[in-house]
Write a protein that holds these residues in place. Sequence first.
Motif, PDB file in Angstrom:
ATOM      1  N   THR A 199      -6.467   0.631  -7.048  1.00  0.00           N
ATOM      2  CA  THR A 199      -5.519  -0.260  -7.584  1.00  0.00           C
ATOM      3  C   THR A 199      -4.094   0.180  -7.248  1.00  0.00           C
ATOM      4  O   THR A 199      -3.446  -0.590  -6.998  1.00  0.00           O
ATOM      5  CB  THR A 199      -5.669  -0.222  -8.944  1.00  0.00           C
ATOM      6  OG1 THR A 199      -5.683   1.239  -9.404  1.00  0.00           O
ATOM      7  CG2 THR A 199      -6.886  -0.649  -9.323  1.00  0.00           C
TER       8      THR A 199
ATOM      9  N   GLY B 222       0.849  -1.223   0.171  1.00  0.00           N
ATOM     10  CA  GLY B 222      -0.008  -0.118   0.106  1.00  0.00           C
ATOM     11  C   GLY B 222       0.717   1.586   0.102  1.00  0.00           C
ATOM     12  O   GLY B 222       1.545   1.549  -0.712  1.00  0.00           O
TER      13      GLY B 222
ATOM     14  N   ARG C 167      -9.009  -4.563  -1.259  1.00  0.00           N
ATOM     15  CA  ARG C 167      -8.522  -3.348  -0.936  1.00  0.00           C
ATOM     16  C   ARG C 167      -9.374  -2.394  -1.626  1.00  0.00           C
ATOM     17  O   ARG C 167     -10.108  -2.635  -2.610  1.00  0.00           O
ATOM     18  CB  ARG C 167      -7.054  -3.261  -1.288  1.00  0.00           C
ATOM     19  CG  ARG C 167      -6.088  -4.104  -0.100  1.00  0.00           C
ATOM     20  CD  ARG C 167      -4.708  -4.115  -0.498  1.00  0.00           C
ATOM     21  NE  ARG C 167      -4.197  -5.148   0.477  1.00  0.00           N
ATOM     22  CZ  ARG C 167      -3.776  -4.629   1.786  1.00  0.00           C
ATOM     23  NH1 ARG C 167      -3.974  -3.605   2.184  1.00  0.00           N
ATOM     24  NH2 ARG C 167      -3.260  -5.840   2.763  1.00  0.00           N
TER      25      ARG C 167
ATOM     26  N   ALA D  10      -2.787  -1.586  -4.170  1.00  0.00           N
ATOM     27  CA  ALA D  10      -2.883  -3.058  -3.925  1.00  0.00           C
ATOM     28  C   ALA D  10      -1.474  -3.436  -4.688  1.00  0.00           C
ATOM     29  O   ALA D  10      -1.303  -4.272  -5.292  1.00  0.00           O
ATOM     30  CB  ALA D  10      -4.070  -3.619  -4.878  1.00  0.00           C
TER      31      ALA D  10
ATOM     32  N   ILE E  42     -10.735  -0.692  -6.993  1.00  0.00           N
ATOM     33  CA  ILE E  42     -10.799  -2.137  -7.442  1.00  0.00           C
ATOM     34  C   ILE E  42     -11.981  -3.001  -7.580  1.00  0.00           C
ATOM     35  O   ILE E  42     -13.069  -2.829  -6.748  1.00  0.00           O
ATOM     36  CB  ILE E  42     -10.069  -2.802  -6.113  1.00  0.00           C
ATOM     37  CG1 ILE E  42      -8.548  -2.441  -6.215  1.00  0.00           C
ATOM     38  CG2 ILE E  42      -9.849  -4.320  -6.587  1.00  0.00           C
ATOM     39  CD1 ILE E  42      -7.718  -2.993  -5.056  1.00  0.00           C
TER      40      ILE E  42
ATOM     41  N   ALA F 183      -5.207  -8.695  -2.075  1.00  0.00           N
ATOM     42  CA  ALA F 183      -5.650  -7.532  -2.808  1.00  0.00           C
ATOM     43  C   ALA F 183      -6.897  -7.180  -3.342  1.00  0.00           C
ATOM     44  O   ALA F 183      -7.237  -5.997  -3.397  1.00  0.00           O
ATOM     45  CB  ALA F 183      -4.476  -7.627  -4.220  1.00  0.00           C
TER      46      ALA F 183
ATOM     47  N   TYR G 158       2.502  -4.808  -3.612  1.00  0.00           N
ATOM     48  CA  TYR G 158       3.314  -5.390  -2.868  1.00  0.00           C
ATOM     49  C   TYR G 158       4.677  -5.457  -2.875  1.00  0.00           C
ATOM     50  O   TYR G 158       5.067  -5.513  -4.124  1.00  0.00           O
ATOM     51  CB  TYR G 158       3.096  -6.845  -2.404  1.00  0.00           C
ATOM     52  CG  TYR G 158       1.615  -6.933  -1.827  1.00  0.00           C
ATOM     53  CD1 TYR G 158       1.211  -7.302  -0.676  1.00  0.00           C
ATOM     54  CD2 TYR G 158       0.557  -6.885  -3.230  1.00  0.00           C
ATOM     55  CE1 TYR G 158      -0.224  -7.416  -0.447  1.00  0.00           C
ATOM     56  CE2 TYR G 158      -0.956  -7.174  -2.677  1.00  0.00           C
ATOM     57  CZ  TYR G 158      -1.309  -7.338  -1.323  1.00  0.00           C
ATOM     58  OH  TYR G 158      -2.672  -7.481  -1.031  1.00  0.00           O
TER      59      TYR G 158
END
Length: 415
Positions: free
Chosen positions: A128, A38, A125, A131, A158, A122, A133
Motif C-alpha cells: 500500500t 512508488g 502493485r 501505491a 495490497i 495501483a 502517485y
Amino acid sequence: MKDRSEDILAAANWLRSPGIQAVFSALNRDNDSARVVGGAIRNTLLGHPVPDIDIATTATPQDVMQRAADAGLKPIGTGIDHGTITVISDGFPYEVTTLREDVETYGRQAKVVFGRDWKKDALRRDFTMNALYVDSLGKLYDPLGGLEDCLARRVRFIGDPDMRLREDYLRILRFFRIYAAYGDGDMDAEGLGACLRQRDGLRHLSAERIGHEMRRLVSAPKAAVAVRMMYDCGLWEIATGGLAKIEDFECLRHLDALAPETQDPEVGLTVLSGFVREDVDRVADRLRLSNAERKRMQICWEAYKTFRQSDQMPDLKTLLYTHGRQGAIDGLLAYWAAFEAQKRLGDQPDFEDAVLKLKSVEVPVFPLKGADMIALGHRPGPQVGKVLKTLEKIWCENGFALSKQDLLARLENRA
C-alpha cells in the motif's frame, strides 16, 4: 495529513528539477497524464534519499518514445514489451511505464494490457505504501489509502497477500526488505502469515533475483529484526541454503554508529553465514555475488579467523599488512560481534580503540622490490622471489621498521 504530505512533495528538489518537469511536459498532452509513483514518494515522506524515480503514464509506450524524442529527450526502450521506457532527461534516467492491469495472472508471466485506470494500476502493485502517485505540481493521489500506512511505516500487501505473493514470489523477500528499510512496530501479521504459507515459492526464483534482494535486506537499518523473523519462519535457509548466526548479526548491527562497514552486505553475510570458511563461497555462489564481493567476504573471514585464534588483540600493523585496511576492519567487527554474542566476560579487548586505530594507522608497505635485487646483480628468476619472501618475513618480525637500506644490507651479508 494529505495537505502536509503534498507540501513536502511539492517542495522536493527532485520534483522541482528541470529534468523531471521536461518529462512531464512531454507526456502531459493529448489527454494523457503522467505521475511519479512508488519509492520516490515513500522515501520523500519518510525522510530517506531518493535514488531513482519511476513515472506512470496513460500514454502508450510508442507515444512515450515519440514524445520524448520530439522534446529533445533520450528515450530507450529498456522494457518496451512490458510498457517501460527509460527517458534520459538532464542526464538522469526516469523509468516511465504505461498504466497496466492484469487480465490473467499466473506468476511472473501475468498477462497484462495497457490501460488508463489509475486505481487498476495501483491494485497490481505490491504494498500500500508503494501505491501513491504525485503529479508535476505535487498533488498527491492515493487510490488505495496507502498514505496512512506509509506515514505509520506499516508494510502491508495490497489486497490478498497470498495472491500478491503467487504473482511474484520475490515479494516474500521484498516484504522483509521493505520492513527492514522503512517499517516500524510489529510486522504485519497477515503479510507474515502469507509469506510463511508461500515460502516454498522461493525455491522457484533465480539466484540473481534472490541475491539482489538479500544484499539490500542485510544492509537495511532494521535488518536484524527482519532476518531473525525470516530465520524463525524457515525462510532464511531456503533463500541462502544454510543456517544463520542470528545473535552475531544482531550484535554486529549494534555497532552501526561506530563503523558504517557493519551495514555493508559483504560483512553482514559473512557474519550471518560464516560458520566455516567454505560457507563464504557457498553463499557467494548461492546469491551470485560479484568477484569483488566474494573477495571481500573471503578476506573478512580470514581476518576474523586471525582474531579468533589469538589469545590477545593481534598487532594492528600486522593485521593491516596481511589483510589490508578494509579486511582488517571487517574482520575485527565480525570478531567483536561474535565476542559480544557469546557474552564473554573478563578482560574484554578495547575493540572501539582498535577500530579507530585501524582506520588511522598507516598500512605498512614493504620497501624492497625484485628490481632492487636485480640492480645489485641478482639474476631474475624464482630465487629472487624466495629471497624477497625471506626478507619480507624478517621485515615483519622487526615491526616493519627496517628500511630499504637495512634490508639490502641484510641481503649483502647473506651473500
